[in-house]
Design a protein around this motif. Structure first.
Motif, mmCIF file in Angstrom:
data_model
loop_
_atom_site.group_PDB
_atom_site.id
_atom_site.type_symbol
_atom_site.label_atom_id
_atom_site.label_comp_id
_atom_site.label_asym_id
_atom_site.label_seq_id
_atom_site.Cartn_x
_atom_site.Cartn_y
_atom_site.Cartn_z
ATOM 1 N N PHE A 82 55.402 44.661 65.175
ATOM 2 C CA PHE A 82 56.072 45.731 64.436
ATOM 3 C C PHE A 82 56.843 46.544 65.467
ATOM 4 O O PHE A 82 56.351 47.548 65.982
ATOM 5 C CB PHE A 82 55.049 46.621 63.722
ATOM 6 C CG PHE A 82 54.390 45.984 62.539
ATOM 7 C CD1 PHE A 82 54.855 46.223 61.259
ATOM 8 C CD2 PHE A 82 53.292 45.148 62.706
ATOM 9 C CE1 PHE A 82 54.237 45.639 60.162
ATOM 10 C CE2 PHE A 82 52.671 44.567 61.622
ATOM 11 C CZ PHE A 82 53.154 44.807 60.345
ATOM 12 N N ASP A 84 59.447 48.577 65.366
ATOM 13 C CA ASP A 84 59.801 49.959 65.051
ATOM 14 C C ASP A 84 58.619 50.913 65.176
ATOM 15 O O ASP A 84 58.816 52.125 65.332
ATOM 16 C CB ASP A 84 60.379 50.055 63.633
ATOM 17 C CG ASP A 84 61.690 49.310 63.511
ATOM 18 O OD1 ASP A 84 62.571 49.516 64.373
ATOM 19 O OD2 ASP A 84 61.837 48.514 62.560
ATOM 20 N N PRO A 103 53.605 55.496 58.805
ATOM 21 C CA PRO A 103 55.054 55.511 58.597
ATOM 22 C C PRO A 103 55.519 56.907 58.180
ATOM 23 O O PRO A 103 55.153 57.385 57.116
ATOM 24 C CB PRO A 103 55.260 54.489 57.481
ATOM 25 C CG PRO A 103 53.979 54.503 56.710
ATOM 26 C CD PRO A 103 52.903 54.834 57.703
ATOM 27 N N GLU A 108 63.517 50.631 55.726
ATOM 28 C CA GLU A 108 63.046 49.246 55.780
ATOM 29 C C GLU A 108 62.813 48.869 57.235
ATOM 30 O O GLU A 108 63.682 49.069 58.079
ATOM 31 C CB GLU A 108 64.075 48.312 55.141
ATOM 32 C CG GLU A 108 64.241 48.550 53.663
ATOM 33 C CD GLU A 108 65.180 47.555 52.999
ATOM 34 O OE1 GLU A 108 65.737 46.670 53.692
ATOM 35 O OE2 GLU A 108 65.343 47.654 51.775
ATOM 36 N N TYR A 109 61.631 48.330 57.500
ATOM 37 C CA TYR A 109 61.240 47.981 58.848
ATOM 38 C C TYR A 109 60.771 46.531 58.866
ATOM 39 O O TYR A 109 59.925 46.137 58.067
ATOM 40 C CB TYR A 109 60.104 48.896 59.327
ATOM 41 C CG TYR A 109 60.471 50.359 59.276
ATOM 42 C CD1 TYR A 109 61.162 50.949 60.315
ATOM 43 C CD2 TYR A 109 60.128 51.139 58.166
ATOM 44 C CE1 TYR A 109 61.512 52.290 60.267
ATOM 45 C CE2 TYR A 109 60.471 52.477 58.112
ATOM 46 C CZ TYR A 109 61.165 53.047 59.161
ATOM 47 O OH TYR A 109 61.512 54.368 59.105
ATOM 48 N N LYS A 121 58.981 42.202 55.795
ATOM 49 C CA LYS A 121 59.637 43.499 55.736
ATOM 50 C C LYS A 121 58.676 44.518 55.139
ATOM 51 O O LYS A 121 58.026 44.263 54.131
ATOM 52 C CB LYS A 121 60.895 43.395 54.871
ATOM 53 C CG LYS A 121 61.677 44.682 54.774
ATOM 54 C CD LYS A 121 63.062 44.548 54.162
ATOM 55 C CE LYS A 121 63.122 43.728 52.913
ATOM 56 N NZ LYS A 121 64.442 43.732 52.275
#
Length: 125
Positions: A82, A84, A103, A108-109, A121
């Motif tokens: 992940f 981000d 989060p 959208e990550y 996603k």
């Protein structure tokens, strides 16, 4: 070029297009993650030829716990990243591994294997 050569080239191009669409094509729908009694948004993700579910919907501002269970021996699926959220985890075959994060921003990550071939996603609403 013979007819057979033309058919082989057309077949090869079709196979390349199908593979590209499978790995990099659009994702639809998604799995809305429920909130547990402990306050986490928690979901199980099966790793077998891809991620199931591969689109995960969560609420911002609530902690997320994704439990990955790898049911294959392909080298590409040994890890989930992940980027981000600056999180990653090794996924031993047959074991469940949790990845936890908070989060804070909607958006959208993406998440993927270490090679970027298996992708998913995370949609933060």
């Amino acid at each position: 070029m013979t007819t057979a050569d033309v058919l082989v080239v057309i077949g090869g191009l079709a196979a390349i297009a199908a593979i590209a669409f499978f790995f990099w094509g659009p994702r639809r729908g998604g799995y809305r993650v429920p909130v547990t009694s402990g306050g986490y948004q928690e979901a199980m993700v099966l790793v077998k030829g891809g991620y199931t579910p591969d689109v995960i919907l969560v609420e911002r501002g609530k902690p997320v716990r994704l439990n990955f269970r790898r049911e294959e021996s392909a080298a590409c699926s040994e890890m989930v990243v992940f980027g981000d959220f600056d999180k990653s985890a090794r996924l031993p075959e047959g074991e469940t591994v949790s990845v936890e994060f908070l989060p804070e921003e909607s958006g959208e990550y993406g998440f993927a294997c270490q090679m970027g071939m298996i992708r998913g996603k995370l949609v933060v609403e």
